[in-house]
Write a protein that holds these residues in place. Structure first.
Motif, PDB file in Angstrom:
ATOM      1  N   LYS B  16       0.858  -1.103  -0.105  1.00  0.00           N
ATOM      2  CA  LYS B  16      -0.097  -0.045  -0.032  1.00  0.00           C
ATOM      3  C   LYS B  16       0.876   1.137  -0.145  1.00  0.00           C
ATOM      4  N   LEU B  21       2.313   6.463  -2.465  1.00  0.00           N
ATOM      5  CA  LEU B  21       3.537   7.237  -3.076  1.00  0.00           C
ATOM      6  C   LEU B  21       3.250   7.660  -4.368  1.00  0.00           C
ATOM      7  N   ARG B  23       0.637   7.564  -6.455  1.00  0.00           N
ATOM      8  CA  ARG B  23      -0.481   8.506  -6.196  1.00  0.00           C
ATOM      9  C   ARG B  23      -0.088   9.922  -5.976  1.00  0.00           C
ATOM     10  N   GLN B  24       0.585  10.096  -4.710  1.00  0.00           N
ATOM     11  CA  GLN B  24       1.111  11.472  -4.532  1.00  0.00           C
ATOM     12  C   GLN B  24       1.964  12.023  -5.788  1.00  0.00           C
ATOM     13  N   LEU B  25       2.729  11.214  -6.203  1.00  0.00           N
ATOM     14  CA  LEU B  25       3.814  11.609  -7.171  1.00  0.00           C
ATOM     15  C   LEU B  25       2.915  12.182  -8.507  1.00  0.00           C
ATOM     16  N   LEU B  27      -0.122  13.076  -8.685  1.00  0.00           N
ATOM     17  CA  LEU B  27      -0.739  14.266  -8.493  1.00  0.00           C
ATOM     18  C   LEU B  27      -0.043  15.429  -8.300  1.00  0.00           C
ATOM     19  N   SER B  28       1.314  15.018  -8.097  1.00  0.00           N
ATOM     20  CA  SER B  28       2.284  16.300  -8.082  1.00  0.00           C
ATOM     21  C   SER B  28       2.569  16.969  -9.473  1.00  0.00           C
ATOM     22  N   ILE B  42      10.293  14.003 -10.925  1.00  0.00           N
ATOM     23  CA  ILE B  42       9.037  13.256 -10.532  1.00  0.00           C
ATOM     24  C   ILE B  42       8.879  11.883 -11.324  1.00  0.00           C
ATOM     25  N   GLN B  45      11.100   9.386  -9.849  1.00  0.00           N
ATOM     26  CA  GLN B  45      10.759   8.910  -8.574  1.00  0.00           C
ATOM     27  C   GLN B  45       9.804   7.983  -8.620  1.00  0.00           C
ATOM     28  N   VAL B  49      10.022   4.133  -7.320  1.00  0.00           N
ATOM     29  CA  VAL B  49       9.001   3.558  -6.360  1.00  0.00           C
ATOM     30  C   VAL B  49       8.570   2.341  -6.918  1.00  0.00           C
TER      31      VAL B  49
END
Lengths: 126, 230
Positions: B16, B21, B23-25, B27-28, B42, B45, B49
């Protein structure tokens, strides 16, 4: 200035990007954040509760115990169930869940709290 | 049944985090505001990940296959494996402002192991060291001869392994993923994988407590073919 306390630097960078108008500092553990909080004097803190070593609650307890730092608003980031806990006594003004938070949610906290303290500081300096 | 459910829960927890992470990236991304370097950063990364998560899924699959005896034991050049692991994790260490120092002090060059499994063991030890060292801290990967075997160890300068966990390990290493106090966010899955793979290779795995951190190690038998080179 916004302080981001998280052991996950990628997450820290994502939060910093969402705060892009403000200066941000990312620190990876509670001890360093406690040591540097007076020097940094942040307007707002984003705090990951799950830190390597002492957890976010250690940090919250520490800053809540000093009048100079007790007023700094804190947004906690966690997937833990905190429903039974009164975190307002620690200056916690909001909670974000890692699974569902968005840059817009982060920006809202920045707009509300970082700006509020900035305007208070400006008034005092005037 | 209970251990099966626990295993599923642990795997779900571990997978999870990288998904969150990613998802956050995603969204960034801000194609209007960010320049090419930032977008590339990004993107890199996200690749990093996701590759780590894929590796973890692969390791979990390997655990399921261990019983079938599909992993062949052979003479393996231990330094070459370490070099490969370090190469793969170099950018991650750099990004996290950690340093990994390597020290080769082994005379015996070949050990009897399975290349894939040994790679995963060393990889998981190093990943553990990144996660649980302080910022700008160094970790040390050492390979040395020890009591007629070759010991590969990773030393971190993070939270000390609690003594009760250390005792459990001495009794028989890790039987199931166990969250380690002072190392929150970890289900202990990496160490559990390392212990399962070590056991399959008939290698001894263990941990050493230090005042300022922990060392995890795996000890492997020297390959008899090594004597051909000495």
């Amino acid at each position: 200035m916004i302080l981001i306390v998280t052991s996950d630097l990628i997450l820290g960078e994502c939060i910093a990007r969402a705060c892009n108008d403000e200066g941000t500092v990312i620190l990876g553990d509670a001890f360093e954040a406690i040591e540097r909080i007076d020097e940094l004097a942040p307007d707002l803190i984003f705090l990951d509760l799950l830190l390597t070593g002492p957890d976010g609650f250690t940090f919250l307890n520490e800053i809540a115990s000093y009048p100079e730092t007790a007023r700094i608003p804190v947004v906690v980031i966690s997937d833990l169930d905190l429903s039974g806990q009164d975190l307002a006594i620690y200056g916690v003004v909001g909670k974000l869940q890692k699974d569902t938070m968005t840059p817009e949610m982060i920006k809202k906290f920045v707009q509300k709290h970082a700006r509020t303290l900035k305007s208070l500081k400006t008034l005092k300096e005037a | 049944m209970e251990s099966e459910v626990n295993g599923i829960l642990v795997a779900a927890h571990e997978l999870k985090a990288p998904l969150g992470l990613m998802r956050q990236l995603a969204l960034s991304f801000d194609f209007d505001e960010q320049n090419t370097n930032e977008l590339e950063h990004i993107r890199a990364q996200m690749v990093d990940v996701s590759e780590r998560a894929i590796r973890q899924v692969r390791d979990l699959t390997k655990i399921a296959k261990l019983e079938n005896g599909l992993f062949v034991m052979e003479p393996v050049a231990v330094r070459a494996i370490c070099d490969d692991v370090v190469r793969e994790l170099q950018s991650l260490f750099h990004f996290n402002q950690r340093e990994l120092r390597i020290k080769y002090a082994n005379r015996a060059r070949l050990v009897t192991a399975n290349r894939e499994l040994l790679y995963s063991v060393i990889y998981n030890f190093c990943l553990n060291a990144i996660s649980f060292s302080g910022e700008r801290a160094r970790s040390e990967l050492t390979v040395r001869d020890h009591a007629g075997k070759v010991r590969v160890g990773v030393r971190d300068y993070g939270p000390v392994l609690p003594v009760d966990v250390w005792r459990e390990m001495r009794r028989g290493w890790i039987k199931k993923p166990t969250s380690i106090p002072m190392r929150p966010g970890s289900s202990g899955l990496g160490l559990y994988i390392a212990s399962k793979f070590s056991a399959y290779m008939d290698a001894e795995a263990g941990a050493v407590r230090h005042r300022d951190g922990t060392s995890f190690y795996v000890e492997l038998p020297v390959s008899r073919q090594a004597s051909l080179f000495e």
